[in-house]
Design a protein around this motif. Structure first.
Motif, PDB file in Angstrom:
ATOM      1  N   LYS A 151      -7.200  34.651  32.497  1.00 56.43           N
ATOM      2  CA  LYS A 151      -8.472  35.098  31.893  1.00 56.43           C
ATOM      3  C   LYS A 151      -8.458  36.613  31.730  1.00 56.43           C
ATOM      4  CE  LYS A 151     -13.074  34.843  31.063  1.00 56.43           C
ATOM      5  NZ  LYS A 151     -13.538  36.209  31.227  1.00 56.43           N
ATOM      6  N   ILE A 152      -8.753  37.068  30.519  1.00 58.34           N
ATOM      7  CA  ILE A 152      -8.792  38.491  30.182  1.00 58.34           C
ATOM      8  C   ILE A 152     -10.167  38.807  29.585  1.00 58.34           C
ATOM      9  CG2 ILE A 152      -7.894  40.230  28.571  1.00 58.34           C
ATOM     10  CD1 ILE A 152      -6.012  39.753  30.866  1.00 58.34           C
ATOM     11  N   ASP A 153     -10.710  39.957  29.935  1.00 50.69           N
ATOM     12  CA  ASP A 153     -12.018  40.372  29.414  1.00 50.69           C
ATOM     13  C   ASP A 153     -11.841  41.548  28.467  1.00 50.69           C
ATOM     14  OD1 ASP A 153     -13.495  38.497  31.015  1.00 50.69           O
ATOM     15  OD2 ASP A 153     -13.045  39.774  32.735  1.00 50.69           O
ATOM     16  N   PRO A 154     -11.811  41.303  27.158  1.00 51.14           N
ATOM     17  CA  PRO A 154     -11.672  42.397  26.202  1.00 51.14           C
ATOM     18  C   PRO A 154     -12.957  43.217  26.138  1.00 51.14           C
ATOM     19  CG  PRO A 154     -12.054  40.333  25.050  1.00 51.14           C
ATOM     20  CD  PRO A 154     -11.927  39.991  26.498  1.00 51.14           C
ATOM     21  N   PRO A 155     -12.899  44.432  25.634  1.00 52.21           N
ATOM     22  CA  PRO A 155     -14.100  45.274  25.567  1.00 52.21           C
ATOM     23  C   PRO A 155     -15.105  44.768  24.547  1.00 52.21           C
ATOM     24  CG  PRO A 155     -12.284  46.329  24.421  1.00 52.21           C
ATOM     25  CD  PRO A 155     -11.710  45.129  25.104  1.00 52.21           C
ATOM     26  N   ILE A 156     -16.365  45.036  24.809  1.00 54.75           N
ATOM     27  CA  ILE A 156     -17.431  44.712  23.857  1.00 54.75           C
ATOM     28  C   ILE A 156     -17.647  45.865  22.894  1.00 54.75           C
ATOM     29  CG2 ILE A 156     -19.914  44.246  23.656  1.00 54.75           C
ATOM     30  CD1 ILE A 156     -19.656  42.611  26.240  1.00 54.75           C
ATOM     31  N   LEU A 157     -17.502  47.093  23.367  1.00 57.97           N
ATOM     32  CA  LEU A 157     -17.550  48.269  22.501  1.00 57.97           C
ATOM     33  C   LEU A 157     -16.134  48.579  22.030  1.00 57.97           C
ATOM     34  CD1 LEU A 157     -20.010  50.550  24.488  1.00 57.97           C
ATOM     35  CD2 LEU A 157     -20.401  49.591  22.216  1.00 57.97           C
ATOM     36  N   TYR A 179     -18.293  50.075  17.475  1.00 54.43           N
ATOM     37  CA  TYR A 179     -18.844  48.819  16.975  1.00 54.43           C
ATOM     38  C   TYR A 179     -19.000  47.843  18.134  1.00 54.43           C
ATOM     39  CZ  TYR A 179     -16.698  50.822  12.779  1.00 54.43           C
ATOM     40  OH  TYR A 179     -16.303  51.661  11.781  1.00 54.43           O
ATOM     41  N   LEU A 180     -19.984  46.944  18.007  1.00 51.86           N
ATOM     42  CA  LEU A 180     -20.043  45.800  18.905  1.00 51.86           C
ATOM     43  C   LEU A 180     -18.984  44.797  18.457  1.00 51.86           C
ATOM     44  CD1 LEU A 180     -23.877  45.148  19.369  1.00 51.86           C
ATOM     45  CD2 LEU A 180     -22.327  46.402  20.861  1.00 51.86           C
ATOM     46  N   SER A 181     -18.285  44.234  19.407  1.00 51.15           N
ATOM     47  CA  SER A 181     -17.120  43.407  19.093  1.00 51.15           C
ATOM     48  C   SER A 181     -17.490  42.161  18.287  1.00 51.15           C
ATOM     49  CB  SER A 181     -16.434  42.973  20.389  1.00 51.15           C
ATOM     50  OG  SER A 181     -15.381  42.068  20.118  1.00 51.15           O
ATOM     51  N   GLN A 182     -16.693  41.883  17.267  1.00 50.47           N
ATOM     52  CA  GLN A 182     -16.817  40.630  16.527  1.00 50.47           C
ATOM     53  C   GLN A 182     -15.747  39.629  16.966  1.00 50.47           C
ATOM     54  OE1 GLN A 182     -14.165  41.959  12.624  1.00 50.47           O
ATOM     55  NE2 GLN A 182     -16.181  41.170  12.304  1.00 50.47           N
ATOM     56  N   SER A 183     -14.805  40.107  17.791  1.00 53.66           N
ATOM     57  CA  SER A 183     -13.743  39.252  18.318  1.00 53.66           C
ATOM     58  C   SER A 183     -12.938  40.066  19.326  1.00 53.66           C
ATOM     59  CB  SER A 183     -12.821  38.772  17.195  1.00 53.66           C
ATOM     60  OG  SER A 183     -11.649  38.173  17.724  1.00 53.66           O
ATOM     61  N   GLY A 184     -12.465  39.389  20.360  1.00 51.14           N
ATOM     62  CA  GLY A 184     -11.586  40.060  21.319  1.00 51.14           C
ATOM     63  C   GLY A 184     -10.124  39.918  20.974  1.00 51.14           C
ATOM     64  N   GLN A 185      -9.826  39.350  19.799  1.00 54.11           N
ATOM     65  CA  GLN A 185      -8.461  38.938  19.477  1.00 54.11           C
ATOM     66  C   GLN A 185      -7.424  40.055  19.557  1.00 54.11           C
ATOM     67  OE1 GLN A 185      -7.634  37.419  15.463  1.00 54.11           O
ATOM     68  NE2 GLN A 185      -5.714  38.507  15.720  1.00 54.11           N
ATOM     69  N   LYS A 197       0.338  33.952  28.306  1.00 51.35           N
ATOM     70  CA  LYS A 197      -0.749  33.133  27.762  1.00 51.35           C
ATOM     71  C   LYS A 197      -2.058  33.602  28.391  1.00 51.35           C
ATOM     72  CE  LYS A 197       0.808  28.985  28.828  1.00 51.35           C
ATOM     73  NZ  LYS A 197       0.965  27.497  28.849  1.00 51.35           N
ATOM     74  N   VAL A 198      -2.995  33.981  27.543  1.00 47.55           N
ATOM     75  CA  VAL A 198      -4.264  34.516  28.033  1.00 47.55           C
ATOM     76  C   VAL A 198      -5.417  33.876  27.271  1.00 47.55           C
ATOM     77  CG1 VAL A 198      -3.234  36.733  28.676  1.00 47.55           C
ATOM     78  CG2 VAL A 198      -4.211  36.446  26.384  1.00 47.55           C
ATOM     79  N   PHE A 199      -6.626  34.027  27.814  1.00 48.29           N
ATOM     80  CA  PHE A 199      -7.814  33.608  27.074  1.00 48.29           C
ATOM     81  C   PHE A 199      -8.982  34.474  27.504  1.00 48.29           C
ATOM     82  CE2 PHE A 199      -8.609  31.427  31.005  1.00 48.29           C
ATOM     83  CZ  PHE A 199      -9.973  31.170  31.076  1.00 48.29           C
ATOM     84  N   SER A 200      -9.943  34.594  26.604  1.00 44.05           N
ATOM     85  CA  SER A 200     -11.182  35.303  26.927  1.00 44.05           C
ATOM     86  C   SER A 200     -12.352  34.382  26.652  1.00 44.05           C
ATOM     87  CB  SER A 200     -11.323  36.581  26.088  1.00 44.05           C
ATOM     88  OG  SER A 200     -11.567  36.260  24.724  1.00 44.05           O
ATOM     89  N   PHE A 201     -13.453  34.702  27.289  1.00 43.97           N
ATOM     90  CA  PHE A 201     -14.698  33.980  27.032  1.00 43.97           C
ATOM     91  C   PHE A 201     -15.813  35.011  27.123  1.00 43.97           C
ATOM     92  CE2 PHE A 201     -18.464  31.797  28.863  1.00 43.97           C
ATOM     93  CZ  PHE A 201     -18.818  31.109  27.724  1.00 43.97           C
ATOM     94  N   GLY A 202     -16.402  35.340  25.978  1.00 39.82           N
ATOM     95  CA  GLY A 202     -17.407  36.387  26.015  1.00 39.82           C
ATOM     96  C   GLY A 202     -18.240  36.443  24.754  1.00 39.82           C
ATOM     97  N   PRO A 203     -19.222  37.347  24.740  1.00 42.89           N
ATOM     98  CA  PRO A 203     -20.126  37.463  23.598  1.00 42.89           C
ATOM     99  C   PRO A 203     -19.480  38.192  22.429  1.00 42.89           C
ATOM    100  CG  PRO A 203     -20.672  39.115  25.240  1.00 42.89           C
ATOM    101  CD  PRO A 203     -19.563  38.282  25.828  1.00 42.89           C
ATOM    102  N   THR A 204     -19.832  37.786  21.232  1.00 43.17           N
ATOM    103  CA  THR A 204     -19.395  38.454  20.008  1.00 43.17           C
ATOM    104  C   THR A 204     -20.604  38.634  19.100  1.00 43.17           C
ATOM    105  OG1 THR A 204     -18.794  36.314  19.050  1.00 43.17           O
ATOM    106  CG2 THR A 204     -17.041  37.563  20.107  1.00 43.17           C
ATOM    107  N   PHE A 205     -20.488  39.586  18.184  1.00 42.68           N
ATOM    108  CA  PHE A 205     -21.643  39.992  17.383  1.00 42.68           C
ATOM    109  C   PHE A 205     -21.242  40.083  15.914  1.00 42.68           C
ATOM    110  CE2 PHE A 205     -21.666  41.703  21.612  1.00 42.68           C
ATOM    111  CZ  PHE A 205     -22.933  41.447  22.087  1.00 42.68           C
ATOM    112  N   ILE A 217     -26.529  35.647  15.347  1.00 50.72           N
ATOM    113  CA  ILE A 217     -26.103  37.047  15.302  1.00 50.72           C
ATOM    114  C   ILE A 217     -25.259  37.372  16.535  1.00 50.72           C
ATOM    115  CG2 ILE A 217     -26.911  39.435  15.198  1.00 50.72           C
ATOM    116  CD1 ILE A 217     -27.474  37.730  12.682  1.00 50.72           C
ATOM    117  N   GLU A 218     -25.659  36.837  17.663  1.00 45.77           N
ATOM    118  CA  GLU A 218     -24.911  36.993  18.915  1.00 45.77           C
ATOM    119  C   GLU A 218     -24.499  35.603  19.390  1.00 45.77           C
ATOM    120  OE1 GLU A 218     -26.747  39.376  22.124  1.00 45.77           O
ATOM    121  OE2 GLU A 218     -26.333  37.662  23.429  1.00 45.77           O
ATOM    122  N   PHE A 219     -23.205  35.416  19.623  1.00 41.55           N
ATOM    123  CA  PHE A 219     -22.731  34.113  20.058  1.00 41.55           C
ATOM    124  C   PHE A 219     -21.525  34.311  20.974  1.00 41.55           C
ATOM    125  CE2 PHE A 219     -20.764  35.271  16.098  1.00 41.55           C
ATOM    126  CZ  PHE A 219     -19.449  34.875  16.191  1.00 41.55           C
TER     127      PHE A 219
END
Length: 430
Positions: A151-157, A179-185, A197-205, A217-219
């Motif tokens: 599990k990896i947590d990419p930045p939101i900003l 920018y607010l993140s539209q994807s952590g890809q 092999k990694v994965f994230s689970f978080g909010p995107t805008f 708008i936020e999911f």
């Protein structure tokens, strides 16, 4: 013994105390039926006039909707109840009497319910949807943890966009633009080069001015990224993951699915492998179905996705979209430079795209060319290019939209019911 409604089956024949709210009630002469909820579930409590003190019976008869209490009684089996048990009450201690609770058992309009979302969440329907959402999240962690993902947590900003900046929320990050993140890809690609092999689970805008039943708008997104994995291997991961989640929901959310009157026979068919059709075949299929305006090179909208899905009883992959309508980082098909190694996974029953994924470009010179074509000249993208410069490998990834998946599995029509506090085009409250 203090317990919760979900744990009640363990205490059949015993007296327990539950902290609960009154969701509804009815009474007839010498008996009152209280519909209780405690966050873990819903259960009926029966108060018989002859079994309790007079003041307790009057309290039960006069208690108002959403009043809170500690309620004590004996647990008995009730085969008529979906839950299977009820309480025969011996005592009630009122904590707080609720006055004029706004959401009554009568019908309310959508806007009213959305204005009172903080209270609407208490309803049996919304409780069921949130429990299904939670099970999807739980099963997601189980699937990826058991299959060796980190599990990896990419930045939101972020200082850069994954797919262009036109639909991003801009903000000022001290003396520079962010920018607010539209994807952590993009960040997950870097993590995959370090951890495999990694994965994230978080909010995107997404600052997309859409009002459809599929858009927020936020999911939240689940985004795996895998080093040393090609496109076809990624598709296998996707179908295995979705199958695992669906079967987990069927197994662990039977009561919630029943509450929502979900046709589970359709979900029981969701097992890998899934059918695959090319973008070329999808265009021809749509033309045969009467979509005369569809030409090669256009992106598909909701009506197109629904029409394609109608031909299948499982999710269907649409593969190899035109390069010109997909993101700059997608790898061209070695046999056809006009299409890329990508796929959208379309859910059945009209729920649309739930996954988008692709094999990423791993060639440094080709990525430099893409940078020039998409005018990615800023320093914010320098680090992403360096991933191809230092030990580049074939790699693939995808993103699953949580709320669309919740809508599909729970059978609700609109994604606004699939997230606790939806952010829509015209809604930032509550």
């Amino acid at each position: 013994m203090k317990t919760t409604i979900s744990q009640v089956p363990k205490y059949e024949g015993q007296a327990v105390t539950i902290g609960a709210w009154l969701s509804n009630k009815r009474s007839s002469g010498k008996i009152a039926f209280l519909q209780l909820r405690d966050g873990t579930g819903f259960m009926q409590a029966v108060v018989a006039k002859n079994d309790v003190a007079e003041d307790i019976f009057q309290l039960a008869k006069n208690m108002t909707q959403e009043s809170s209490m500690y309620i004590t009684g004996n647990i008995v089996e009730d085969k008529r109840s979906p839950f299977g048990y009820e309480m025969q009450v011996s005592d009630i201690k009122l904590i707080q009497e609720a006055v004029d609770y706004p959401i009554t058992p009568k019908e309310h309009g959508t806007e009213f319910l959305m204005d009172h979302r903080h209270l609407w969440l208490r309803s049996k329907r919304q409780h069921s949807v949130m429990k299904i959402r939670n099970e999807i999240i739980r099963a997601t962690y189980q699937f990826f943890n058991e299959n060796g993902y980190v599990k990896i947590d990419p930045p939101i900003l972020t200082g850069a966009s994954a797919e262009g900046t036109t639909e991003l929320f801009h903000t000022q990050y001290f003396d520079e633009e962010a920018y607010l993140s539209q994807s952590g890809q993009l960040y997950l690609e870097a993590a995959a080069m370090a951890l495999g092999k990694v994965f994230s689970f978080g909010p995107t805008f997404r600052a997309e001015k859409s009002k459809t039943r599929r858009h927020l708008i936020e999911f939240w997104m689940i985004e795996p990224e895998m080093a040393f994995m090609d496109h076809d291997e990624s598709l296998e991961v996707q179908e295995q993951y979705v199958s695992f989640v669906v079967q987990s929901v069927l197994m662990n959310c039977k009561l919630e699915l029943d509450t929502l009157e979900r046709d589970t026979s359709k979900l029981e068919k969701i097992k890998a492998p899934f059918p695959r059709i090319s973008y070329d075949d999808a265009v021809e299929m749509l033309k045969e179905k009467g979509f005369d305006d569809v030409e090669w090179g256009v992106d598909f909208g909701a009506p197109h996705e629904t029409a394609i899905a109608e031909s299948f009883d499982k999710p269907v992959f649409i593969t190899n979209y035109p390069a010109e309508i997909k993101a700059f980082y997608m790898k061209p098909d070695p046999e056809r430079s006009d299409v890329v190694l990508c796929a959208d996974l379309i859910a059945p029953e009209g729920y649309g795209e739930i996954i988008g994924g692709s094999q990423r470009i791993d060639d440094l010179e080709l990525m430099k060319q893409r940078y020039e074509e998409h005018d990615l000249t800023g320093p914010a993208y320098k680090w992403y290019l360096e991933l191809r410069q230092y030990g580049s490998v074939p790699h693939s990834g995808f993103g699953l939209g949580l709320e669309r998946t919740v809508a599909w599995l729970s059978g609700v029509e609109h994604v606004r019911e699939t997230i606790p506090f939806p952010r829509l085009l015209n809604r930032l409250y509550p």
